[in-house]
Design a protein around this motif. Structure first.
Motif, PDB file in Angstrom:
ATOM      1  N   GLY A 192       0.815  -1.214   0.000  1.00 37.47           N
ATOM      2  CA  GLY A 192       0.000   0.000   0.000  1.00 37.47           C
ATOM      3  C   GLY A 192       0.845   1.258   0.000  1.00 37.47           C
ATOM      4  N   LEU A 193       1.961   1.212   0.714  1.00 34.06           N
ATOM      5  CA  LEU A 193       2.876   2.362   0.732  1.00 34.06           C
ATOM      6  C   LEU A 193       3.462   2.598  -0.649  1.00 34.06           C
ATOM      7  N   GLY A 194       3.827   1.528  -1.330  1.00 29.34           N
ATOM      8  CA  GLY A 194       4.338   1.657  -2.702  1.00 29.34           C
ATOM      9  C   GLY A 194       3.293   2.234  -3.638  1.00 29.34           C
ATOM     10  N   ALA A 195       2.058   1.751  -3.521  1.00 32.58           N
ATOM     11  CA  ALA A 195       0.972   2.272  -4.357  1.00 32.58           C
ATOM     12  C   ALA A 195       0.713   3.746  -4.056  1.00 32.58           C
ATOM     13  N   LEU A 196       0.784   4.108  -2.792  1.00 38.43           N
ATOM     14  CA  LEU A 196       0.576   5.506  -2.410  1.00 38.43           C
ATOM     15  C   LEU A 196       1.684   6.398  -2.959  1.00 38.43           C
ATOM     16  N   VAL A 197       2.915   5.921  -2.925  1.00 37.07           N
ATOM     17  CA  VAL A 197       4.029   6.706  -3.485  1.00 37.07           C
ATOM     18  C   VAL A 197       3.839   6.900  -4.993  1.00 37.07           C
ATOM     19  N   VAL A 198       3.388   5.865  -5.687  1.00 41.33           N
ATOM     20  CA  VAL A 198       3.114   5.992  -7.124  1.00 41.33           C
ATOM     21  C   VAL A 198       2.019   7.031  -7.359  1.00 41.33           C
ATOM     22  N   PHE A 199       0.963   6.999  -6.537  1.00 40.67           N
ATOM     23  CA  PHE A 199      -0.100   7.998  -6.681  1.00 40.67           C
ATOM     24  C   PHE A 199       0.425   9.407  -6.419  1.00 40.67           C
ATOM     25  N   VAL A 200       1.176   9.577  -5.334  1.00 42.83           N
ATOM     26  CA  VAL A 200       1.656  10.902  -4.945  1.00 42.83           C
ATOM     27  C   VAL A 200       2.610  11.479  -5.984  1.00 42.83           C
ATOM     28  N   GLU A 201       3.530  10.663  -6.469  1.00 38.83           N
ATOM     29  CA  GLU A 201       4.578  11.173  -7.351  1.00 38.83           C
ATOM     30  C   GLU A 201       4.162  11.237  -8.823  1.00 38.83           C
ATOM     31  N   PHE A 202       3.312  10.305  -9.270  1.00 30.77           N
ATOM     32  CA  PHE A 202       3.028  10.225 -10.695  1.00 30.77           C
ATOM     33  C   PHE A 202       1.566  10.484 -11.060  1.00 30.77           C
TER      34      PHE A 202
ATOM     35  N   HIS B 137      -1.165  11.739  -9.140  1.00 34.10           N
ATOM     36  CA  HIS B 137      -1.813  12.975  -8.675  1.00 34.10           C
ATOM     37  C   HIS B 137      -1.519  14.161  -9.589  1.00 34.10           C
ATOM     38  N   PRO B 138      -0.273  14.385 -10.000  1.00 37.91           N
ATOM     39  CA  PRO B 138      -0.030  15.526 -10.898  1.00 37.91           C
ATOM     40  C   PRO B 138      -0.741  15.406 -12.244  1.00 37.91           C
ATOM     41  N   ILE B 139      -1.048  14.196 -12.670  1.00 38.49           N
ATOM     42  CA  ILE B 139      -1.732  14.011 -13.946  1.00 38.49           C
ATOM     43  C   ILE B 139      -3.246  14.079 -13.771  1.00 38.49           C
ATOM     44  N   LEU B 140      -3.767  13.353 -12.804  1.00 39.18           N
ATOM     45  CA  LEU B 140      -5.218  13.245 -12.635  1.00 39.18           C
ATOM     46  C   LEU B 140      -5.869  14.488 -12.034  1.00 39.18           C
ATOM     47  N   PHE B 141      -5.141  15.246 -11.261  1.00 47.78           N
ATOM     48  CA  PHE B 141      -5.721  16.401 -10.571  1.00 47.78           C
ATOM     49  C   PHE B 141      -5.262  17.729 -11.175  1.00 47.78           C
ATOM     50  N   ARG B 142      -4.973  17.738 -12.451  1.00 51.86           N
ATOM     51  CA  ARG B 142      -4.568  18.961 -13.139  1.00 51.86           C
ATOM     52  C   ARG B 142      -5.799  19.559 -13.799  1.00 51.86           C
ATOM     53  N   SER B 143      -6.042  20.838 -13.554  1.00 53.21           N
ATOM     54  CA  SER B 143      -7.203  21.499 -14.151  1.00 53.21           C
ATOM     55  C   SER B 143      -6.865  21.949 -15.567  1.00 53.21           C
ATOM     56  N   ALA B 144      -7.866  22.466 -16.272  1.00 59.96           N
ATOM     57  CA  ALA B 144      -7.699  22.873 -17.673  1.00 59.96           C
ATOM     58  C   ALA B 144      -6.698  24.018 -17.815  1.00 59.96           C
ATOM     59  N   ASP B 145      -6.614  24.891 -16.822  1.00 59.66           N
ATOM     60  CA  ASP B 145      -5.678  26.016 -16.920  1.00 59.66           C
ATOM     61  C   ASP B 145      -4.265  25.654 -16.463  1.00 59.66           C
ATOM     62  N   GLY B 146      -4.029  24.403 -16.083  1.00 58.98           N
ATOM     63  CA  GLY B 146      -2.688  23.953 -15.713  1.00 58.98           C
ATOM     64  C   GLY B 146      -2.389  23.958 -14.226  1.00 58.98           C
ATOM     65  N   THR B 147      -3.299  24.511 -13.427  1.00 60.20           N
ATOM     66  CA  THR B 147      -3.056  24.508 -11.982  1.00 60.20           C
ATOM     67  C   THR B 147      -3.426  23.152 -11.397  1.00 60.20           C
TER      68      THR B 147
ATOM     69  N   PRO C 178      -3.741  20.483  -4.039  1.00 58.11           N
ATOM     70  CA  PRO C 178      -2.293  20.264  -4.017  1.00 58.11           C
ATOM     71  C   PRO C 178      -1.772  19.615  -2.734  1.00 58.11           C
ATOM     72  N   PHE C 179      -2.528  19.704  -1.637  1.00 56.22           N
ATOM     73  CA  PHE C 179      -2.058  19.131  -0.382  1.00 56.22           C
ATOM     74  C   PHE C 179      -2.599  17.731  -0.116  1.00 56.22           C
ATOM     75  N   LEU C 180      -3.394  17.196  -1.018  1.00 58.10           N
ATOM     76  CA  LEU C 180      -3.919  15.845  -0.863  1.00 58.10           C
ATOM     77  C   LEU C 180      -2.799  14.797  -0.766  1.00 58.10           C
TER      78      LEU C 180
END
Length: 190
Positions: A101-111, A113-123, A127-129
């Protein structure tokens, strides 16, 4: 452990003494590895730039592998010398699932989250999730490591008390106002 809520770097003050105890027993080595893995992963958000990503993964994996292999080899040698069946350091199913689970969480945090939680304007939305999830998950793992450490400590104390006769291990009878404390008679031989 009590300083962990202030800053994650405080866990280093617990990992270092645990590392010194890691050669004492297989259980202590297991506590050290658990605390070390979770503690180092909890420090990942401090290295937040993309260029630091390979460095933190390579150094963390190198440390985990070297610590596990060297401690496992050492304890297998100790078990062999004492003619005990060689098991080495074995993590429980719960601990293995926690690490997965820790490995899966690190994959989510590092890879992810920045892709899935990016809005249309790029922000970045929420960000603290990643920090919140990683901090809570690592806190649970460190609390578990502390419980293992406490269990190991009480086990050692009970073994010492069973082997060594202590004047304080028996109930004291009260006489008058003050209880009489048994003392060792060193003058008596035999």
């Amino acid at each position: 452990m009590l300083g962990y809520h202030v800053h994650e770097k405080a866990i280093l003050m617990a990992i270092i003494p645990a590392g010194m105890l890691a050669a004492d027993s297989v259980a202590d080595a297991r506590v050290y590895l658990m605390m070390s893995i979770v503690g180092h992963v909890s420090l990942f958000p401090l290295l937040f730039e993309v260029r630091e990503l390979p460095l933190k993964f390579i150094l963390s994996m190198l440390h985990i592998m070297l610590a596990y292999v060297s401690l496992d080899r050492y304890h297998r040698g100790e078990q062999s010398a004492m003619r005990i069946r060689q098991k080495g350091i074995v993590f429980s199913t719960l601990e293995t699932l926690y690490f997965a689970g820790l490995g899966a969480l690190v994959v989510f945090v590092e890879f992810l989250h920045p892709i899935l939680f990016r809005s249309a304007d790029g922000t970045l939305k929420m960000p603290f999730l990643p920090l919140l999830l990683l901090s809570i998950y690592c806190t649970g793992g460190l609390a578990y490591a502390w419980l293992l450490s406490y269990q190991q400590f009480t086990s050692k104390v009970s073994r010492i008390m069973s082997y060594a006769e202590s004047p304080f291990s028996h109930p004291v009878e009260a006489s008058g106002r003050f209880a009489k404390i048994p003392s060792l008679n060193l003058n008596r031989i035999g």
